[in-house]
Design a protein around this motif. Structure first.
Motif, PDB file in Angstrom:
ATOM      1  N   SER A 338       0.873  -1.180   0.000  1.00  0.00           N
ATOM      2  CA  SER A 338       0.000   0.000   0.000  1.00  0.00           C
ATOM      3  C   SER A 338       0.909   1.228   0.000  1.00  0.00           C
ATOM      4  O   SER A 338       2.029   1.193   0.524  1.00  0.00           O
ATOM      5  N   PHE A 339       0.406   2.302  -0.581  1.00  0.00           N
ATOM      6  CA  PHE A 339       1.238   3.518  -0.654  1.00  0.00           C
ATOM      7  C   PHE A 339       0.353   4.747  -0.582  1.00  0.00           C
ATOM      8  O   PHE A 339      -0.701   4.824  -1.226  1.00  0.00           O
ATOM      9  N   SER A 340       0.818   5.731   0.209  1.00  0.00           N
ATOM     10  CA  SER A 340       0.128   7.019   0.317  1.00  0.00           C
ATOM     11  C   SER A 340       1.140   8.139   0.119  1.00  0.00           C
ATOM     12  O   SER A 340       2.213   8.120   0.729  1.00  0.00           O
ATOM     13  N   ALA A 349      -2.911   5.715  -2.340  1.00  0.00           N
ATOM     14  CA  ALA A 349      -3.022   5.657  -3.801  1.00  0.00           C
ATOM     15  C   ALA A 349      -3.024   4.208  -4.274  1.00  0.00           C
ATOM     16  O   ALA A 349      -3.681   3.860  -5.254  1.00  0.00           O
ATOM     17  N   LEU A 350      -2.250   3.355  -3.577  1.00  0.00           N
ATOM     18  CA  LEU A 350      -2.225   1.921  -3.850  1.00  0.00           C
ATOM     19  C   LEU A 350      -2.714   1.183  -2.621  1.00  0.00           C
ATOM     20  O   LEU A 350      -2.355   1.542  -1.493  1.00  0.00           O
ATOM     21  N   LYS A 351      -3.510   0.122  -2.844  1.00  0.00           N
ATOM     22  CA  LYS A 351      -4.102  -0.587  -1.707  1.00  0.00           C
ATOM     23  C   LYS A 351      -3.962  -2.099  -1.895  1.00  0.00           C
ATOM     24  O   LYS A 351      -4.474  -2.658  -2.873  1.00  0.00           O
ATOM     25  N   ASP A 352      -3.242  -2.725  -1.001  1.00  0.00           N
ATOM     26  CA  ASP A 352      -3.150  -4.196  -0.926  1.00  0.00           C
ATOM     27  C   ASP A 352      -2.796  -4.818  -2.277  1.00  0.00           C
ATOM     28  O   ASP A 352      -3.527  -5.667  -2.793  1.00  0.00           O
ATOM     29  N   ILE A 380       8.879   0.265  -8.360  1.00  0.00           N
ATOM     30  CA  ILE A 380       9.870  -0.733  -8.788  1.00  0.00           C
ATOM     31  C   ILE A 380      11.294  -0.175  -8.758  1.00  0.00           C
ATOM     32  O   ILE A 380      12.191  -0.793  -8.166  1.00  0.00           O
ATOM     33  N   PRO A 381      11.577   0.997  -9.358  1.00  0.00           N
ATOM     34  CA  PRO A 381      12.936   1.556  -9.270  1.00  0.00           C
ATOM     35  C   PRO A 381      13.150   2.368  -7.990  1.00  0.00           C
ATOM     36  O   PRO A 381      14.136   3.075  -7.854  1.00  0.00           O
ATOM     37  N   ARG A 382      12.209   2.278  -7.078  1.00  0.00           N
ATOM     38  CA  ARG A 382      12.274   2.965  -5.787  1.00  0.00           C
ATOM     39  C   ARG A 382      12.328   4.486  -5.941  1.00  0.00           C
ATOM     40  O   ARG A 382      13.134   5.166  -5.318  1.00  0.00           O
ATOM     41  N   LEU A 383      11.452   4.994  -6.804  1.00  0.00           N
ATOM     42  CA  LEU A 383      11.281   6.435  -6.868  1.00  0.00           C
ATOM     43  C   LEU A 383      10.497   6.913  -5.648  1.00  0.00           C
ATOM     44  O   LEU A 383      10.628   8.054  -5.214  1.00  0.00           O
ATOM     45  N   TYR A 384       9.656   6.045  -5.126  1.00  0.00           N
ATOM     46  CA  TYR A 384       9.003   6.229  -3.834  1.00  0.00           C
ATOM     47  C   TYR A 384       9.155   4.921  -3.063  1.00  0.00           C
ATOM     48  O   TYR A 384       9.325   3.853  -3.665  1.00  0.00           O
ATOM     49  N   ASP A 385       9.105   5.004  -1.746  1.00  0.00           N
ATOM     50  CA  ASP A 385       9.080   3.803  -0.909  1.00  0.00           C
ATOM     51  C   ASP A 385       7.644   3.480  -0.536  1.00  0.00           C
ATOM     52  O   ASP A 385       6.812   4.382  -0.350  1.00  0.00           O
ATOM     53  N   THR A 386       7.370   2.194  -0.384  1.00  0.00           N
ATOM     54  CA  THR A 386       6.026   1.774  -0.006  1.00  0.00           C
ATOM     55  C   THR A 386       5.689   2.273   1.402  1.00  0.00           C
ATOM     56  O   THR A 386       6.576   2.449   2.241  1.00  0.00           O
ATOM     57  N   THR A 387       4.412   2.510   1.632  1.00  0.00           N
ATOM     58  CA  THR A 387       3.964   2.854   2.980  1.00  0.00           C
ATOM     59  C   THR A 387       3.910   1.592   3.832  1.00  0.00           C
ATOM     60  O   THR A 387       4.363   1.567   4.977  1.00  0.00           O
ATOM     61  N   THR A 388       3.342   0.529   3.259  1.00  0.00           N
ATOM     62  CA  THR A 388       3.361  -0.791   3.908  1.00  0.00           C
ATOM     63  C   THR A 388       3.634  -1.835   2.835  1.00  0.00           C
ATOM     64  O   THR A 388       3.427  -1.600   1.642  1.00  0.00           O
TER      65      THR A 388
END
Length: 576
Positions: A338-340, A349-352, A380-388
């Motif tokens: 998941s990502f916020s 923005a992304l959920k489960d 995937i290229p770690r432009l952002y890190d996941t929230t969970t």
């Protein structure tokens, strides 16, 4: 804050130290000149002592020349030190910004970063020059001139002990009053720069919709706001001059009036009066210099805080203590991701997300506007890190890799294609600085760009204007794909990167990928069904969730979203 800023002085420390030394010598010479003039008048001219007059006259000339030389040297070294400090400060900020993640840049905004790298650094540069020169000169002149004045006549010197606090308190109150306005005006500068940047980058849209008047009005409103804030601040600062003039002339009048009585009473000489007036001017002028420095420091303080904010900002993305430097293969796994963007679980923005992609697969991604297609691939290229949750590439968590090593193996052609000013060759070599001409041609052939590049008079040496304005949207996309291919990545991500090319060219690009880079994992975000119809599997996204993940053939049978898109595009095209 000051300690962090001073780290940027570095090789200009010598110039920064020599400046106050020469300023001190300059002040000593200036303070001695009235003393010599007094002696010439009292001991030379009034006593008709020609030899004494000539001897002290020569010393006076030498002191004046020495003062001039020391002043010139202090100015030279102050300019060198401040300009060098600003150069290093800009470099340090720009270098630090390169390590920012997307979320760090989102926090400041590009327009604000531009203001901090330009206007704010210039303000700090000017303040630094004033500090190492004028801020040293003012107190020294004040102390030395006051000592000399007290040596001439202690009673007259008492006037300064009333004038100095009066002027000092007044200048301090003016500075305190003006400070909040300067803070506000630099924040407004960010909005002004943002408006200019937005207008210039979208000038074609502005002209297409005939919105020049609207943009003019928007710019005028912000510019007018800057004007009013600066005018208010400058009106307050303008009180410096009348306060200074009032204090100076009042002190000189009092000295002249009291000294005239002393001269009549033979307790003071004409030369001493002349010296006292000069020292009065020097003392009060030194306070005026200090007021100017304080004004500059007040302006620079807001700028310095904004600069330090950038230097203190730590990137969200950091390498682990012992990073991995090689990616085993192009396999990709999303485990409960998941990502916020705002680190709020309720605004994800992304959920489960749970996806498992094999190395070498071609994966299509489709979904409506705002379904988080781009957000998904940016994990995937770690432009952002996941929230969970966890994203793995080559079987390893992306956070375990050295960031540069990971991104070297994950090529992304972003939704907004960007070409830089320079030749086509120079743009392509962003993908691989050491690529040979043959490798450039091979990458362009894969991306179906070689043919149109060779049609240019200068071929691969054709100059690309800033932003790629002298090539079409489809040509720009193909050059960006070729640039990504030059990295020879294990994973290639195309974020709607063929939207501006015709369907035939799109098909040729996909065919070249299948035949020439079969071991590379290819992820294609597309709005056209035809762009992903030959993918191994397709991800259907809906509001940040996986609605389906299967082969195109199976999705056509089972998934409502895919069926609707297919019917609207393929069936509609056949009917036409």
């Amino acid at each position: 804050m000051i300690k962090k800023l001073l780290r940027s002085v570095r090789e200009y420390k010598t110039a920064s130290l020599l400046t106050p030394i020469f300023v001190t010598l300059e002040v000593i010479m200036e303070v001695l000149i009235p003393f010599f003039m007094s002696r010439i008048i009292d001991m030379g001219l009034e006593q008709n002592n020609l030899s004494y007059t000539v001897r002290l006259g020569v010393i006076l000339i030498i002191a004046a020349i020495a003062s001039l030389c020391f002043g010139a040297l202090s100015g030279k070294y102050a300019a060198t030190a401040s300009a060098g400090f600003a150069k290093n400060l800009r470099h340090d900020m720009f270098h630090h910004v390169q390590d920012f993640s997307f979320s760090n840049i989102d926090k400041f905004s590009p327009a604000s970063l531009v203001t901090r790298l330009t206007t704010d650094v210039t303000n700090v540069q000017n303040a630094y020059q004033m500090i190492i020169r004028v801020l040293i000169r003012g107190p020294l002149m004040l102390v030395f001139a006051l000592i000399m004045a007290m040596g001439i006549n202690m009673k007259l010197s008492m006037i300064f002990f009333f004038a100095i606090p009066f002027l000092g308190i007044g200048l301090f109150l003016i500075a305190i009053k003006a400070h909040p306005y300067f803070e506000r005006v630099f924040r407004t500068y960010d909005s002004l720069n943002n408006t200019v940047q937005e207008n210039l980058s979208a000038i074609r849209v502005v002209k297409a919709y005939v919105r020049e008047d609207f943009e003019d009005k928007k710019f005028y409103n912000i510019s007018d706001k800057v004007y009013h804030q600066f005018r208010t601040a400058e009106k307050i600062i303008a009180l410096n001059a009348p306060l200074m003039q009032f204090t100076m002339y009042t002190a000189i009048l009092l000295i002249s009036w009291m000294a005239a009585k002393m001269i009549v009473g033979s307790t003071m000489t004409t030369g001493q009066l002349m010296s006292m007036i000069v020292y009065a001017t020097q003392i009060l002028s030194s306070l005026m210099m200090l007021s100017m420095v304080f004004v500059m420091i007040i302006m620079a303080e807001s700028s310095a805080n904004r600069i330090v904010e950038v230097l203190d900002e730590e990137s969200d993305l950091k390498n682990p203590a012992h990073p991995l430097n090689s990616v085993a293969d192009g396999s990709i796994d999303f485990d409960n991701v998941s990502f916020s963007y705002v680190n709020d679980p309720d605004k994800s923005a992304l959920k489960d997300i749970n996806i498992h992609i094999h190395s070498g697969e071609t994966i299509g991604i489709i979904g409506g506007t705002g379904s988080a297609k781009t957000t998904l691939v940016q994990m995937i290229p770690r432009l952002y890190d996941t929230t969970t949750g966890q994203v793995r590439v080559g079987g390893k968590d992306v956070r375990d890799y050295d960031i540069e090593s990971l991104r070297d193996q994950v090529s992304v052609v972003l939704q907004k294609n960007v070409l830089f000013s320079g030749t086509i060759k120079e743009n392509l070599r962003w993908g691989n600085p050491n690529a040979s001409d043959e490798e450039l041609v091979a990458a362009c052939q894969l991306a179906q760009a070689d043919e149109f590049v060779r049609s240019f008079p200068d071929g691969y040496d054709t100059y690309i204007e800033q932003g790629g304005t002298n090539v079409s949207g489809g040509q720009k996309q193909r050059l960006c794909i070729a640039r990504a291919l030059l990295k020879k990545p294990k994973i290639l991500i195309l974020d709607d990167s063929t939207s501006a090319v015709d369907t035939k060219t799109d098909a040729l690009i996909r065919k070249a990928f299948r035949e020439e880079i079969p071991d590379t994992t290819k992820i294609i975000i597309a709005q056209r069904i035809s762009s992903i119809e030959d993918a191994d599997r397709v991800i259907v996204l809906d509001d940040g969730r996986i609605d389906a993940f299967d082969t195109p053939q199976q999705l056509l049978k089972t998934n409502k979203i895919y069926q609707e898109v297919y019917q609207s595009q393929v069936k509609g095209a056949k009917e036409e």
